[in-house]
Design a protein around this motif. Structure first.
Motif, PDB file in Angstrom:
ATOM      1  N   ALA A  12      63.748  87.474  21.084  1.00 11.04           N
ATOM      2  CA  ALA A  12      63.391  86.344  20.714  1.00 11.04           C
ATOM      3  C   ALA A  12      64.596  85.626  19.730  1.00 11.04           C
ATOM      4  N   GLN A  13      65.240  84.601  20.124  1.00  9.72           N
ATOM      5  CA  GLN A  13      66.364  84.312  19.369  1.00  9.72           C
ATOM      6  C   GLN A  13      66.138  82.987  18.668  1.00  9.72           C
ATOM      7  N   ASP A  14      66.659  82.485  17.737  1.00  8.88           N
ATOM      8  CA  ASP A  14      66.429  81.604  16.861  1.00  8.88           C
ATOM      9  C   ASP A  14      66.787  80.446  17.456  1.00  8.88           C
ATOM     10  N   TYR A  15      66.105  79.211  17.763  1.00 10.87           N
ATOM     11  CA  TYR A  15      66.489  77.771  18.140  1.00 10.87           C
ATOM     12  C   TYR A  15      66.560  77.220  16.782  1.00 10.87           C
ATOM     13  N   LYS A  16      67.566  77.033  16.100  1.00 12.38           N
ATOM     14  CA  LYS A  16      67.622  76.466  14.663  1.00 12.38           C
ATOM     15  C   LYS A  16      66.912  75.141  14.953  1.00 12.38           C
ATOM     16  N   TYR A  17      67.040  74.425  16.092  1.00  9.82           N
ATOM     17  CA  TYR A  17      66.955  72.947  15.887  1.00  9.82           C
ATOM     18  C   TYR A  17      65.579  72.528  16.537  1.00  9.82           C
ATOM     19  N   GLY A  18      64.688  73.566  16.465  1.00 11.57           N
ATOM     20  CA  GLY A  18      63.440  73.149  17.276  1.00 11.57           C
ATOM     21  C   GLY A  18      62.597  72.508  16.599  1.00 11.57           C
ATOM     22  N   PHE A  19      62.755  72.003  15.406  1.00 10.81           N
ATOM     23  CA  PHE A  19      61.650  71.332  14.707  1.00 10.81           C
ATOM     24  C   PHE A  19      61.422  69.894  15.225  1.00 10.81           C
ATOM     25  N   VAL A  20      60.269  69.331  14.880  1.00 16.52           N
ATOM     26  CA  VAL A  20      59.713  67.845  15.080  1.00 16.52           C
ATOM     27  C   VAL A  20      59.894  67.245  13.958  1.00 16.52           C
ATOM     28  N   THR A  21      60.179  66.006  14.353  1.00 21.43           N
ATOM     29  CA  THR A  21      60.107  65.132  12.955  1.00 21.43           C
ATOM     30  C   THR A  21      58.968  64.386  13.178  1.00 21.43           C
ATOM     31  N   ASP A  22      58.092  64.235  12.117  1.00 25.09           N
ATOM     32  CA  ASP A  22      56.648  63.663  12.334  1.00 25.09           C
ATOM     33  C   ASP A  22      56.976  62.312  11.921  1.00 25.09           C
ATOM     34  N   ILE A  23      57.101  61.365  12.802  1.00 26.68           N
ATOM     35  CA  ILE A  23      57.409  59.910  12.561  1.00 26.68           C
ATOM     36  C   ILE A  23      56.627  59.234  13.744  1.00 26.68           C
ATOM     37  N   GLU A  24      56.169  58.004  13.358  1.00 24.73           N
ATOM     38  CA  GLU A  24      55.381  57.254  14.203  1.00 24.73           C
ATOM     39  C   GLU A  24      56.290  56.481  15.391  1.00 24.73           C
ATOM     40  N   SER A  25      55.787  56.534  16.354  1.00 20.14           N
ATOM     41  CA  SER A  25      56.711  55.912  17.509  1.00 20.14           C
ATOM     42  C   SER A  25      55.967  55.064  18.161  1.00 20.14           C
ATOM     43  N   ASP A  26      56.742  53.856  18.650  1.00 19.88           N
ATOM     44  CA  ASP A  26      56.488  53.280  19.773  1.00 19.88           C
ATOM     45  C   ASP A  26      57.004  53.818  21.163  1.00 19.88           C
ATOM     46  N   THR A  27      55.726  54.238  21.975  1.00 17.31           N
ATOM     47  CA  THR A  27      56.218  55.080  23.039  1.00 17.31           C
ATOM     48  C   THR A  27      55.463  54.361  24.262  1.00 17.31           C
ATOM     49  N   LEU A  28      56.122  54.240  25.343  1.00 18.65           N
ATOM     50  CA  LEU A  28      55.409  53.872  26.540  1.00 18.65           C
ATOM     51  C   LEU A  28      54.504  54.753  27.135  1.00 18.65           C
ATOM     52  N   PRO A  29      53.210  54.211  27.588  1.00 20.78           N
ATOM     53  CA  PRO A  29      52.492  55.389  28.384  1.00 20.78           C
ATOM     54  C   PRO A  29      53.481  55.740  29.691  1.00 20.78           C
ATOM     55  N   PRO A  30      53.255  57.072  29.997  1.00 23.50           N
ATOM     56  CA  PRO A  30      54.001  57.841  31.244  1.00 23.50           C
ATOM     57  C   PRO A  30      53.827  56.732  32.177  1.00 23.50           C
ATOM     58  N   GLY A  31      54.851  56.837  33.365  1.00 23.53           N
ATOM     59  CA  GLY A  31      54.828  56.110  34.368  1.00 23.53           C
ATOM     60  C   GLY A  31      56.096  55.356  34.571  1.00 23.53           C
ATOM     61  N   LEU A  32      56.342  54.900  35.926  1.00 19.78           N
ATOM     62  CA  LEU A  32      57.558  54.342  36.212  1.00 19.78           C
ATOM     63  C   LEU A  32      57.444  53.336  37.144  1.00 19.78           C
ATOM     64  N   ASP A  33      57.585  51.894  36.771  1.00 17.14           N
ATOM     65  CA  ASP A  33      57.598  50.989  37.780  1.00 17.14           C
ATOM     66  C   ASP A  33      58.435  49.664  37.341  1.00 17.14           C
ATOM     67  N   GLU A  34      58.319  48.598  38.060  1.00 20.50           N
ATOM     68  CA  GLU A  34      59.148  47.755  37.671  1.00 20.50           C
ATOM     69  C   GLU A  34      58.974  46.929  36.266  1.00 20.50           C
ATOM     70  N   GLY A 237      77.083  65.497  20.545  1.00 24.23           N
ATOM     71  CA  GLY A 237      76.273  66.888  20.312  1.00 24.23           C
ATOM     72  C   GLY A 237      74.641  66.464  20.642  1.00 24.23           C
ATOM     73  N   CYS A 238      74.046  67.584  21.062  1.00 28.38           N
ATOM     74  CA  CYS A 238      72.655  67.289  21.344  1.00 28.38           C
ATOM     75  C   CYS A 238      71.602  68.266  21.148  1.00 28.38           C
ATOM     76  N   THR A 239      70.490  67.974  20.521  1.00 25.49           N
ATOM     77  CA  THR A 239      69.594  68.973  20.556  1.00 25.49           C
ATOM     78  C   THR A 239      67.927  68.465  20.724  1.00 25.49           C
ATOM     79  N   ALA A 240      66.966  69.123  20.814  1.00 26.31           N
ATOM     80  CA  ALA A 240      65.577  68.853  20.860  1.00 26.31           C
ATOM     81  C   ALA A 240      64.761  69.639  20.481  1.00 26.31           C
ATOM     82  N   PRO A 241      63.383  69.537  20.134  1.00 29.41           N
ATOM     83  CA  PRO A 241      62.564  70.079  19.547  1.00 29.41           C
ATOM     84  C   PRO A 241      61.977  71.417  20.558  1.00 29.41           C
ATOM     85  N   GLU A 242      61.411  72.452  20.053  1.00 32.10           N
ATOM     86  CA  GLU A 242      60.878  73.246  21.213  1.00 32.10           C
ATOM     87  C   GLU A 242      59.534  72.707  21.676  1.00 32.10           C
TER      88      GLU A 242
END
Lengths: 480, 369, 250
Positions: A12-34, A237-242
């Motif tokens: 197991a190695q450390d992925y230092k940037y794996g944390f999640v920011t707890d923030i309220e988001s406006d997120t579209l429901p999944p799906g793709l159309d016009e 630069g780019c990172t994302a949570p685990e």
């Protein structure tokens, strides 16, 4: 002696940037159309031409198939299960740092990219992109004084529509490939850079991409224009949570360079790579291409790729102007079950165009890596030159390293040279280091850094140290 | 007919593959090759002669070792042209290699216009060492398409020295699939030389299937004026301690095209292998083209593998050096071309054939000049 | 300092060392001679902890510790140095960088901080001069493109820099011309002191003209079959190994 004696299964190695920011988001429901595309376009208050071009790209995308020629094993992607837009609710005015949610500032602090004035990296301007929107851009004013435009592309659409309209899609047309078509339809944010004639950007420019929300894709779009005689060095630069599920990142980067101008584009890619069993991780499917339109223009790509479950990218140069120069320097590391299919295309059209390709791939654990490159010398490219060097370092007997260059030479006065080698960390080397008192992990680090140093010296000073550290972390656990 | 029945399976499979047309993977293998000129040719014949040994027919070969013949025939070679040949009831001959100092001379000559299919099986006994020279020709009486499948099974500790020279007329075509399977400690030393034909495509399939097998492979292509020479190698290191070296060169005249694709695969578990590949092209005039695809697939760390590829004009510094020593431009070019081709030619190990090959190189330079 | 007791070692189940006994005290120089294949290099490798050897019997005590239980790098940090018969190459890593890593690993082990750069450079230059090592080689990749003689000289240079307590030299004289041999010998002689011990493994007597040993041992068939002083080496030079092997087998 078997490699197993040398290399144990990946710890197991450390992925230092794996944390999640707890923030309220406006997120579209999944799906793709016009409707989704119209929503994104409306959210960004886009002009009609841009919406039209998105819809056209979407229509085209629906007729296309995912590329299957790469040496990759990709689980099927359900494009309807991805959310195509997510933005923190607290971001009211795009691109302004004045009212940024402290949680976001904290996030970037943790990532080592402080945004507030007193803590900023000196001499580096940063555009911080969080999921689908830009959080803000630093040093905007200083840059503006020099005439340099550096802002989120969604803002550039409003403030410099003529530039965006002229150049967007001019290097990577929507129909170029499956992922560029998808990106052209649904791109949300990214950076826009314009360097006016004769101007050398007073500081390094940098965009930091962060995926935070679950089940979202990130589709950023970057456009950099360097007018005649200008210079800019740009780093992303780019990172994302685990997370346990795979997330899609399908970006498009376009560079346009005119007479005597130069863009130096560096990437330190450290998306979440997935765990030891290959669960989770980012699918990094990126189209990057630059057009050297002017005489003596130059594009230099440098990339350090340590993250992502799967990487599919080929930063390329179209060398149109006479005496123009393309460079590609790459270090890619695949560990755990990571896969990377990466390389470059150098298209020589103008006279006396020159290109250099240095690719260093390190495969460890059950990582698989593939260099794929095209050197295309067109009939018109009198006196063109290319040199390519592709080296692979294998650590262990479960990894793979593959090299697939294409050399196509149609001008009899061109000169092309390609070399590839594979090597490994031998037990003799390790024992020798140990005998001089150097532990195994450190010895691996030393040998690997000898292997990649030709590429690291191409990174901007400010980031070389960070990248070195990043490689060290990614290598952890490659030896028992 | 009973022997033929045993082949029924492999032929049916070939017919099935043949009828499927060009699948996706074939498109990649034929990225630089167009077969449009070969469409619509009627069936013709070709003559096969062997000096120094008797060619066996299938029946005779089956009497000698049925199991081995069955195991090899139609199952070593793959690819669309091999499938086409196998599906087209080709002429079939078996060359059983036994020890001997004399070089076996095999000549395959296409007759008249049209398409002929030939299937040749080479079987060596264990410990046998033999040299074979194979010529591909036609009688220059119209466009002939020679489609050839060679399947060679090299037994333990045997050695085959193969040299192939293709000198067909400039209206003719050849598509040849060469499949080799090497047993333990077997040794293959092979050189392909393309001088003629409008289109020459070789698919070289070498399987180092057992430990300590070795292959040294080389090719020389001399296309000009609309000729297309294409050498396409797939080399499997399927066992530990197998070794290979490959040297392929194209000396390309104006409007000629030379293609080399060399795919080396080293499998998991094949520790201690080494593979070194070099491919070089020289372009001698406008419209000349060289396409190279050196490829390495490595699935284990305990190996040594490399490839290098280069392409360019004649080296200007060397040209200048030679001219400053008094050689005229033609002589200097000829000398450099000889030196370039010489690295492959010397692998022939046959002084008389080396000289005649060098003569071809010199006259090619003269024609271009 | 070093006490080898009834050491049996096998490689792939084949016995190489069959009961070696040897005691080395601080300040002593021991030479181990023997015909090819007698197990000389195996002895060096086992002492330094190279993987791939099975110790089937016996043990080794080094300064009161069970040497064989230690990782190779710990042995090195505790002052054991092996000059390799075939020094390895590491592309891309300079000699200097490598040495710095080695020195600092040892200093850390001793609870010290990294060596200051200026002091390090001064020390390195001084030691390089001792073995007449071209300073240009310091900035070149470790042993890459070095001649055989340069590699051996580089080993002695590293030995001087690392100042070991116990130095093992595995056929350091092989392949050296007479000038290089003299330089190597001078380097070793510089290291001789009260607190240190040196174990020279060699096939030929000529190295011993320059480094005079306190004891000479003959290793044959996996055992030390004869011990003596430097005269034994001369006798071996004059008469070869045959008589010893004969004696040992009777």
């Amino acid at each position: 002696m078997s490699g197993n004696q040398l290399v144990k299964a990946i710890a197991a190695q450390d992925y230092k940037y794996g944390f999640v920011t707890d923030i309220e988001s406006d997120t579209l429901p999944p799906g793709l159309d016009e409707g989704v595309i119209r929503f994104i376009s409306a959210k960004k208050n886009e002009p009609q031409w841009l919406l039209d071009s998105r819809l056209k790209a979407f229509a085209r995308w629906k007729t296309m198939k995912e590329p299957d020629w790469a040496y990759l094993n990709i689980a099927p992607i359900d494009y309807q299960s991805i959310s195509y837009y997510s933005a923190p609710k607290s971001i009211k005015k795009l691109g302004s740092l004045d009212e940024v949610d402290p949680k976001l500032l904290e996030t970037y602090d943790k990532l080592g990219i402080p945004l507030l004035e007193q803590k900023r990296l000196a001499n580096v301007a940063v555009d911080a992109v969080f999921d689908s929107v830009s959080v803000g851009t630093t040093f905007k004013d200083t840059l503006a004084e020099a005439g340099v435009i550096f802002c989120p592309i969604s803002e550039a659409v409003q403030s410099h529509p003529e530039l965006v309209k002229k150049y967007l899609g001019s290097v990577v047309p929507a129909q170029d490939n499956f992922f560029s078509a998808l990106n052209a339809a649904v791109f949300t944010d990214g950076s826009f850079v314009y360097i006016p004639e004769g101007v050398t950007s007073p500081m390094e420019l940098s965009t930091y991409f962060r995926i935070n929300e679950r089940n979202t894709g990130q589709f950023e779009r970057t456009l950099i224009i360097a007018e005649a005689g200008s210079y800019v060095s740009y780093l992303e630069g780019c990172t994302a949570p685990e997370r346990d599920e795979n997330q899609l990142h399908a970006a498009v980067v376009e560079l346009v360079v005119f007479d005597d101008a130069e863009i130096k584009y560096s990437t330190v890619q450290n998306w979440y790579p997935g765990d030891e069993e290959g669960i989770g991780g980012i699918y990094n499917f990126v189209t990057k291409r630059g057009a050297c339109r002017g005489a003596r223009s130059k594009i230099s790509w440098t990339q350090v790729e340590t993250g992502s479950a799967i990487t599919w990218k080929y930063p390329s140069c179209v060398l149109i102007g006479d005496d123009s120069v393309g460079e590609f320097y790459s270090v890619a590391l695949t560990n755990r079950r990571q896969q990377a299919d990466t390389g470059t295309k150098m298209i020589h059209i103008g006279k006396n165009t020159r290109s250099t390709i240095i690719s260093k791939g390190i495969s460890a654990g059950r990582g698989v890596q593939c260099y794929r490159g095209l050197v295309d010398i067109k009939k018109s490219a009198v006196g063109a030159r290319n040199f390519s060097q592709c080296d692979s370092l294998l650590i262990g007997d479960e990894c793979g390293a593959h090299t697939f260059p294409y050399l196509e030479i149609k001008n009899p006065r061109a000169q092309v040279e390609h070399e590839a080698t594979t090597s490994r960390i031998s037990e003799d080397q390790l024992f020798f280091c140990q005998q001089r008192g150097i532990g195994v992990e450190e010895a691996v680090g030393i040998i690997v850094s000898g292997f990649w140093k030709d590429v690291f010296k191409e990174l901007p000073m400010e980031f070389a140290a960070e990248a070195t550290q990043l490689m060290a972390v990614s290598l952890e656990g490659t030896v028992g | 007919m009973s022997q033929l029945a045993s082949l029924q399976g492999s032929r049916e499979a070939a017919v099935a593959r043949h009828s499927q047309g060009a699948p996706e993977s074939r498109r990649e293998a034929n990225k630089y090759t167009s077969y449009r000129a070969l469409e619509g040719l009627s069936r013709a014949s070709a003559s096969l002669i062997c000096e120094g040994a008797e060619l066996l027919d299938l029946e005779a070969a089956m009497t000698r070792d049925p199991e081995r013949v069955k195991a090899c025939l139609g199952s070593l070679a793959t690819g669309p042209w091999a499938d086409t040949a196998l599906a087209s009831k080709p002429n079939l001959a078996v060359l059983w290699l036994s020890p001997g100092d004399e070089t076996l001379r095999v000549s395959l000559r296409g007759q008249g216009a049209g398409q002929s299919h030939q299937h040749l099986l080479l079987l060596s006994d264990p410990d046998c060492q033999r040299s074979v020279h194979l010529e591909l020709l036609d009688d220059a009486s119209g466009s002939h398409h020679l489609n050839l499948v060679i399947e060679a099974d090299l037994a333990e500790s045997s050695r085959l020295d193969l040299s192939v020279s293709q000198a067909m007329s400039s209206e003719s075509y050849v598509t040849a699939t060469w499949a080799f399977r090497l047993a333990k400690k077997a040794n293959l030393h092979a050189v392909w030389m393309d001088f003629g034909a409008a289109l020459a495509r070789h698919d070289l399939q070498v399987d180092l299937a057992e430990p300590q097998a070795r292959a040294e492979l080389a090719g020389l292509m001399l296309p000009k004026l609309g000729q297309h020479h294409d050498q396409h190698l797939t080399l499997h290191h399927g066992a530990s301690d197998t070794h290979s070296q490959q040297l392929f060169k194209g000396l390309v005249g104006a409007r000629g095209r030379s293609v080399f694709s060399g795919r080396v695969e080293i499998k998991e578990g094949a520790a201690g292998c080494s593979s070194h590949q070099l491919c070089r092209g020289i372009l001698l005039g406008d419209g000349a083209e060289f396409d190279a695809r050196p490829q390495l697939l490595i699935c284990i760390d305990a190996v040594e593998a490399s490839h290098g590829a280069s392409c360019g004009a004649m080296d200007e510094k060397s040209m200048f050096f030679l001219r400053s020593r008094g050689l005229d431009e033609l002589a200097a070019k000829q000398l450099l071309a000889e030196a370039f081709a010489g690295e492959v030619i010397e692998l022939l190990g046959d002084p008389s054939r080396s000289e005649s090959t060098l003569q071809r190189v010199r006259s090619m330079i003269q024609e271009i000049h | 300092m070093l006490s080898i007791n009834n050491l049996h070692v096998a490689v792939d189940d084949k016995a190489i060392l069959k009961g070696v006994d040897l005691t080395v005290k601080a300040g002593e120089v021991h030479a181990i001679m023997g015909p090819n294949g007698s197990g000389k290099s195996t002895l060096c490798h086992v002492l330094a902890g190279r993987p791939g050897y099975q110790v089937t019997q016996g043990g080794v005590d080094y300064q009161g510790a069970d040497l064989l239980a230690l990782e190779p790098e710990i042995r090195a940090r505790e002052g054991l140095f092996l000059a390799f018969q075939y020094p390895v190459e590491i592309p891309g890593i300079s000699n200097l960088y490598f040495l710095k890593a080695a020195i600092n690993a040892r200093r850390k082990h001793e609870g010290k901080g990294p060596m200051p750069a200026v002091a390090f450079l001064r020390m390195v230059r001084e030691k390089a001069a001792c073995v007449e090592l071209d300073e240009g080689l310091l900035n070149r990749s470790l042993n890459v493109g070095f001649s055989g003689g340069e590699k051996k000289r580089n080993e002695i240079f590293q030995m001087l820099v690392l100042e070991p307590t116990l130095a093992l030299l595995d056929e350091t004289d092989s392949g050296l011309d007479i000038d290089a041999l003299r330089v190597v010998a001078e380097g070793v002689n510089k290291l001789r002191s009260e607190g240190r011990a040196i174990l020279l493994v060699t096939h030929y007597q000529r190295l011993l003209d320059y480094i005079v040993p306190d004891y000479v041992h003959v290793l044959a068939g996996g055992r030390i079959v004869r011990s003596g002083d430097k005269d034994l080496a001369h006798k071996l030079e004059a008469e070869g190994y045959g008589w010893i092997e004969n004696e040992a087998s009777t």
